[in-house]
Design a protein around this motif. Structure first.
Motif, PDB file in Angstrom:
ATOM      1  N   LEU A  73       0.829  -1.207   0.000  1.00 46.77           N
ATOM      2  CA  LEU A  73       0.000   0.000   0.000  1.00 46.77           C
ATOM      3  C   LEU A  73       0.865   1.259   0.000  1.00 46.77           C
ATOM      4  CD1 LEU A  73      -2.836  -0.848   2.582  1.00 46.77           C
ATOM      5  CD2 LEU A  73      -3.015  -0.801   0.089  1.00 46.77           C
ATOM      6  N   ALA A  74       1.966   1.204   0.747  1.00 47.17           N
ATOM      7  CA  ALA A  74       2.832   2.378   0.859  1.00 47.17           C
ATOM      8  C   ALA A  74       3.647   2.613  -0.405  1.00 47.17           C
ATOM      9  CB  ALA A  74       3.763   2.212   2.058  1.00 47.17           C
ATOM     10  N   ALA A  75       4.045   1.543  -1.068  1.00 51.40           N
ATOM     11  CA  ALA A  75       4.862   1.670  -2.286  1.00 51.40           C
ATOM     12  C   ALA A  75       4.354   0.681  -3.323  1.00 51.40           C
ATOM     13  CB  ALA A  75       6.331   1.415  -1.966  1.00 51.40           C
ATOM     14  N   PRO A  76       3.226   0.985  -3.967  1.00 51.43           N
ATOM     15  CA  PRO A  76       2.588   0.013  -4.862  1.00 51.43           C
ATOM     16  C   PRO A  76       3.375  -0.296  -6.125  1.00 51.43           C
ATOM     17  CG  PRO A  76       1.434   2.113  -4.932  1.00 51.43           C
ATOM     18  CD  PRO A  76       2.417   2.209  -3.819  1.00 51.43           C
ATOM     19  N   GLY A  77       4.081   0.659  -6.666  1.00 54.39           N
ATOM     20  CA  GLY A  77       4.841   0.402  -7.881  1.00 54.39           C
ATOM     21  C   GLY A  77       4.039   0.527  -9.157  1.00 54.39           C
ATOM     22  N   ASP A  78       2.727   0.688  -9.056  1.00 57.51           N
ATOM     23  CA  ASP A  78       1.887   0.969 -10.218  1.00 57.51           C
ATOM     24  C   ASP A  78       0.669   1.742  -9.724  1.00 57.51           C
ATOM     25  OD1 ASP A  78      -0.187  -0.855  -9.359  1.00 57.51           O
ATOM     26  OD2 ASP A  78       0.978  -2.517 -10.176  1.00 57.51           O
ATOM     27  N   ASP A  79      -0.230   2.082 -10.633  1.00 58.56           N
ATOM     28  CA  ASP A  79      -1.365   2.925 -10.244  1.00 58.56           C
ATOM     29  C   ASP A  79      -2.647   2.139 -10.006  1.00 58.56           C
ATOM     30  OD1 ASP A  79      -1.981   2.154 -12.788  1.00 58.56           O
ATOM     31  OD2 ASP A  79      -2.316   4.182 -13.573  1.00 58.56           O
ATOM     32  N   SER A  80      -2.548   0.814  -9.874  1.00 60.19           N
ATOM     33  CA  SER A  80      -3.764   0.008  -9.710  1.00 60.19           C
ATOM     34  C   SER A  80      -4.438   0.245  -8.365  1.00 60.19           C
ATOM     35  CB  SER A  80      -3.438  -1.479  -9.876  1.00 60.19           C
ATOM     36  OG  SER A  80      -2.500  -1.913  -8.902  1.00 60.19           O
TER      37      SER A  80
END
Length: 508
Positions: free
Chosen positions: A431-438
């Motif tokens: 949640l803190a660093a998702p790595g994409d915009d999903s």
């Protein structure tokens, strides 16, 4: 169930020595246990009673059956009791070389195989006098090699599903050392074959009883799928009408297809009546020809569905078809073992998940389905095994969080609270660093609400388990997540949040 022979061996050191050599049933090795921790898939108890010089182990199960496990991941039942197993082992000292034999092989082949095996053994040590002495002392009658092979084959055939052995740590199943189990659909459809025969015979009682019973009705329809007869028209219409009581099921669609394949336009009013049963059937049976359609159009509609969804080969059906029907009949262990072996195959060969249209991608939905099936069976160990692999294979942030949310819930339900704490922490990291915009809208949708709820439930479970520090840490994390939710998403969580906070005050 008898264990007279086992008592005699335990009472007589000389007989115990004979059993250990040359028959490789060594009571002294029982103290060492098996080469690895194991358990029955059914959860039943196991008692080690002997071992052999290859690392194999003889277990006695709850009903007295003797289960043998080798050191290479194979296992099989050798008898319904220790007496029966020892009767076979002493009569066939080279029984390992007889595992591939069955009564169908005929006397000549069986005798030749046994003779060859025993002649090789005689090159190294005696077996004949020892066999005669031990069998006489244990009270075993004279038996031919053919009879003993038949007893061995019958015993091994009982292994699955009730005596399947698992590696206790990894959860994977031991392979069968004897004959392969029959195809899953054979036992699953046994009752359906009986009912279909009664229906075809015009048994009036069966016509009503089968149609009224949703499980028997489904089984009869599945049996008719693979055993098609031109004379089945009326019984198929009868089952189709009654299957509407279950709303939109695969079997309702199947019944409609089997009726439609006959190309009788007189069935179109019935098919439309079935389709209009409710909203789900209207959607599930979409594309049906109009009531004024011709026979060819009706037949083509049914054929297209048959080709894409059903067919006449039971081997083409997904495993879930048979495990669902097995569970519906109370064949819990049959379903469990089939699901475990299906999961084992995926674990050993992930290429089974490759998408035909995108070879580099994996279709992981089967793992999620397996986790749910195991959970419905109450088998948390296997559910966690499937869910952990499913979670590890997710790519988008949304899917990683969703999978770990389910994993946290399963670990909590299984009482694996430390693991659940770690999984929830991994979830928060995504949640803190998702790595994409999903995940850009997670705070305003049900996913955010579910994440918060699970954190509060886990905090409560930790408090109930006497882990106040861990509980307070989870409560703080839950409160932080709740603080990020939109008003609507947070509204449904506040009551649980207050209950959990109150519980914390009680244990502080």
């Amino acid at each position: 169930m008898t264990d007279r022979a086992l008592r005699l061996l335990r009472q007589s050191p000389h007989l115990a020595e004979l059993a250990a050599f040359p028959f490789n049933f060594d009571l002294a090795r029982a103290a060492h246990g098996h080469v690895e921790e194991v358990r029955l898939a059914s959860g039943g108890p196991l008692e080690v009673v002997a071992g052999d010089d290859t690392g194999g182990t003889y277990f006695v199960c709850a009903d007295g059956s003797v289960l043998y496990a080798d050191s290479e991941g194979g296992a099989g039942v050798l008898g319904s009791s220790v007496d029966v197993a020892l009767d076979i082992l002493t009569g066939l000292p080279g029984w390992h070389d007889c595992l591939g034999l069955s009564p169908q092989d005929g006397e000549e082949k069986i005798l030749a195989c046994v003779a060859e095996t025993e002649e090789e053994m005689r090159e190294y040590h005696g077996i004949d006098d020892e066999r005669a002495e031990l069998r006489a002392a244990l009270g075993f009658p004279e038996r031919s090699a053919v009879e003993l092979v038949g007893m061995l084959h019958a015993a091994l055939s009982r292994t699955e599903p009730d005596f399947v052995l698992l590696n206790a740590e990894e959860g994977c199943a031991y392979e069968l050392i004897g004959p392969p189990a029959p195809a899953l659909w054979v036992p699953v459809l046994a009752a359906g074959r009986r009912d279909l025969a009664l229906l075809r015979a015009g048994d009036g009682t069966a016509w009503e009883e089968v149609a009224e019973d949703p499980v028997r009705r489904r089984l009869a329809l599945r049996t008719a799928q693979f055993d098609r007869a031109d004379s089945d028209s009326e019984l198929l219409r009868h089952l189709l009408r009654h299957e509407t009581r279950s709303s939109m099921t695969d079997e309702l669609r199947l019944a409609a297809v089997l009726v439609g394949l006959r190309g009788d336009t007189g069935d179109l009013p019935l098919l439309h009546e079935v389709r209009e049963t409710d909203f789900d059937t209207a959607c599930g049976l979409g594309g049906m020809p109009q009531t004024d359609a011709g026979a060819d159009e009706l037949r083509q509609w049914a054929q297209d569905l048959d080709d894409s969804m059903f067919g006449t080969d039971p081997a083409d059906e997904p495993v879930s078809t048979w495990t669902d029907l097995a569970r519906d009949q109370g064949m819990t262990e049959l379903a469990r073992v089939a699901l475990i072996r299906d999961l084992d195959e995926i674990v050993m060969d992930r290429s089974r998940l490759r998408r035909p249209d995108a070879p580099r991608g994996l279709a992981t939905a089967p793992l999620r389905a397996l986790a749910r099936d195991f959970e419905e069976l109450g088998d948390h160990t296997q559910a966690l095994r499937a869910q952990r692999l499913y979670a590890a294979l997710q790519e988008t942030a949304w899917d990683r969080v969703s999978a770990r949310l389910d994993l946290t819930r399963l670990e909590r339900a299984a009482g694996q609270l430390p693991q659940a704490v770690r999984t929830s922490a991994t979830l928060r990291d995504v949640l803190a660093a998702p790595g994409d915009d999903s995940l850009r809208h997670w705070q305003g949708v049900n996913l955010g609400r579910f994440i918060a709820e699970e954190h509060y439930r886990l905090a409560g479970a930790l408090a109930d388990a006497g882990l106040p520090e861990e509980a307070r840490a989870l409560l703080a994390a839950a409160d932080a997540i709740l603080g990020e939710l939109s008003g609507n998403a947070a509204k449904g969580v506040r009551e649980l949040a207050e209950e959990t906070a109150a519980r914390m005050r009680e244990v502080s």
